[in-house]
Design a protein around this motif. Structure first.
Motif, short mmCIF file in Angstrom:
data_model
loop_
_atom_site.label_atom_id
_atom_site.label_comp_id
_atom_site.label_asym_id
_atom_site.label_seq_id
_atom_site.Cartn_x
_atom_site.Cartn_y
_atom_site.Cartn_z
N ARG A 63 0.83 -1.20 0.00
CA ARG A 63 0.00 0.00 0.00
C ARG A 63 0.87 1.25 0.00
NH1 ARG A 63 -2.90 2.89 3.93
NH2 ARG A 63 -0.86 3.01 4.95
N ASP A 64 1.87 1.28 0.87
CA ASP A 64 2.72 2.45 0.97
C ASP A 64 3.53 2.67 -0.32
OD1 ASP A 64 1.76 2.79 3.50
OD2 ASP A 64 3.64 2.38 4.54
N LEU A 68 -1.24 -0.91 -4.25
CA LEU A 68 -2.65 -1.19 -4.00
C LEU A 68 -3.21 -0.13 -3.06
CD1 LEU A 68 -2.93 -2.42 -0.85
CD2 LEU A 68 -2.00 -4.45 -1.94
N ASP A 69 -4.52 -0.12 -2.97
CA ASP A 69 -5.24 0.68 -1.98
C ASP A 69 -6.00 -0.29 -1.08
OD1 ASP A 69 -6.36 3.74 -1.55
OD2 ASP A 69 -7.86 2.23 -1.04
N LEU A 70 -6.10 0.03 0.20
CA LEU A 70 -6.77 -0.89 1.12
C LEU A 70 -8.22 -1.12 0.75
CD1 LEU A 70 -5.36 0.11 4.63
CD2 LEU A 70 -4.58 -1.69 3.07
N ASP A 71 -8.83 -0.20 0.05
CA ASP A 71 -10.22 -0.37 -0.36
C ASP A 71 -10.36 -0.92 -1.77
OD1 ASP A 71 -11.39 0.51 2.08
OD2 ASP A 71 -10.84 2.57 1.54
N VAL A 88 -9.26 -5.44 0.36
CA VAL A 88 -8.05 -5.74 1.11
C VAL A 88 -8.26 -5.41 2.58
CG1 VAL A 88 -5.62 -5.17 1.39
CG2 VAL A 88 -6.59 -5.37 -0.91
N ARG A 89 -8.86 -4.27 2.87
CA ARG A 89 -9.07 -3.85 4.26
C ARG A 89 -9.94 -4.86 5.02
NH1 ARG A 89 -8.61 1.25 6.11
NH2 ARG A 89 -8.86 2.09 3.99
#
Length: 446
Positions: A63-64, A68-71, A88-89
């Motif tokens: 993510r960092d 990817l994005d957590l959503d 992912v979240r």
């Protein structure tokens, strides 16, 4: 304490370690490995679901890095036949509603699927709850995230883990294969002293949920990293401290009526009272139990404090509570040294006149300058509650961003009169004045 747990819990081997920044590493091993190797600090135990904390860190690294994005739905990154809309979240926090285990009777056969089979069998996996409905633990969900990391990084999950976490943090004993220095795991008979060895297992593509082996010393260091990453990874090479802060924020409770445990992004959060929380994970695999937790907050807690207890019995449940007792006992009997207070530089001249007490919403707050930052506390805050901390906006000298504490993220705006004196504050748009006022401006000092 360790010896009592080993004896009363009838655990063939127990290894414990406690890490803290201000003292030498403490270790204790009791019992025997059950094989030809000697029990010691380098003995490997299976750590089971503690593995999930490593997989979670790998996901947050992605993510960092902007991968990817957590959503994001997992289907945006993996070709899956079903459940690709789960985010992912939700998978990280065990709130996706996905069934607990991969398709089939894995715990009967002890045959875990390979990567292709794991993903293909998602077509036969159930969504047992609606997403975001409640906490529901899922090894399958974490296994899918492990495959996601491997796909994004272009290697196996184990290779990515070794390259991006284990090597940078010096966790040289942690591995996905036991090797010759491993303890034997046992099932201890409930009604006799017989200890029967459990069969060795390889969880293949489910490995990101529970495959790893490690030592108590490595795991105490890992626990300290989860609690205080800046102390063990000062450059943020593995993960930025702010990202660990995000992972430690509780997204759900594990019981709707007894809020004794929470779950963040891959991490278990156990409140201990007095603004203390233990953060980490437990683990269980055939013949082994593990508990690995770092300690944050509270008087006397030193930096980089973590404890790990590993045991070679699948039924020695006393192992699971021992890290929490060790952490509490260490703080009680050997607290961190109290740093002396020293005078510091004054507040910037343009802020000195606004320090002190202000009233907002009928309540008093105290604005002050400490440790080089503007801070605020409610006048009635209990001791130990962290203040709100503000950072100036570089292009707006009388506007600040709340960077932590109450109203984090909101703006604080100063209003001055013709002489330059601060006469009013607006924090999160609420008006603050030197005297108590109603919302329509009645001043009780008149």
């Amino acid at each position: 304490m360790v010896r009592r747990v080993q004896a009363e819990g009838r655990v063939p081997a127990v290894a414990a370690a406690l890490h803290r920044a201000d003292r030498p590493l403490w270790t204790c091993e009791v019992g025997g490995t059950g094989n030809d190797t000697a029990l010691g600090p380098q003995t490997l135990f299976r750590i089971g679901s503690v593995t999930k904390t490593f997989t979670a860190v790998l996901v947050m690294q992605c993510r960092d890095a902007g991968l990817l994005d957590l959503d994001d739905p997992v289907g945006a990154h993996l070709d899956v036949p079903a459940h690709g809309e789960l985010t992912v979240r939700r998978l990280l926090s065990h709130t996706s509603g996905l069934q607990r285990e991969p398709h089939g009777d894995v715990w009967d056969t002890l045959l875990a699927p390979g990567a292709d089979e794991l993903l293909a069998d998602l077509a036969r996996a159930e969504r047992v709850l609606p997403p975001a409905r409640r906490f529901h633990y899922s090894n399958l969900g974490m296994a899918v995230l492990g495959q996601l990391v491997a796909r994004l990084r272009g290697g196996t999950w184990a290779e990515v883990l070794a390259d991006r976490v284990l090597t940078p943090l010096g966790l040289t004993a942690t591995t996905d294969r036991p090797g010759p220095a491993a303890a034997t795991g046992f099932l201890v008979d409930a009604y006799s002293d017989e200890a029967h060895p459990e069969p060795p297992t390889d969880f293949a593509a489910v490995g990101p949920a529970g495959q790893l082996w490690s030592t108590a010393t490595d795991m105490a260091r890992w626990a300290a990293f989860l609690a205080d990453p800046a102390a063990l990874d000062p450059t943020g090479a593995v993960l930025a401290p702010a990202t660990l802060d995000e992972m430690r924020w509780p997204l759900t409770v594990t019981d709707e009526t007894v809020w004794g445990a929470g779950f963040g992004l891959g991490l278990i959060l156990l409140p201990q009272g007095e603004r203390v929380v233990h953060v980490g994970h437990d683990g269980a695999m055939p013949g082994f139990l593990a508990a690995v937790y770092g300690r944050r907050g509270g008087d006397g807690t030193p930096g980089a404090m973590g404890a790990a207890v590993l045991g070679s019995s699948g039924t020695g449940v006393q192992v699971m509570e021992l890290p929490h007792r060790l952490l509490a006992a260490a703080v009680e009997h050997d607290p961190a040294d109290v740093e002396p207070w020293r005078p510091g530089p004054p507040a910037p001249e343009h802020l000195r006149g606004m320090l002190g007490r202000w009233w907002g919403e009928g309540f008093e707050s105290v604005f002050s300058w400490h440790d080089g930052t503007l801070q605020a506390r409610s006048a009635g805050d209990p001791a130990g509650k962290p203040p709100a901390v503000f950072a100036p906006l570089p292009d707006r000298p009388d506007v600040f961003r709340t960077v932590s504490g109450r109203e984090a993220g909101e703006l604080l705006r100063l209003t001055r009169d013709a002489t330059g004196a601060v006469v009013r504050l607006h924090w999160a748009t609420y008006r603050f004045t030197r005297g108590q006022e109603t919302f329509d401006g009645y001043d009780f000092r008149r």
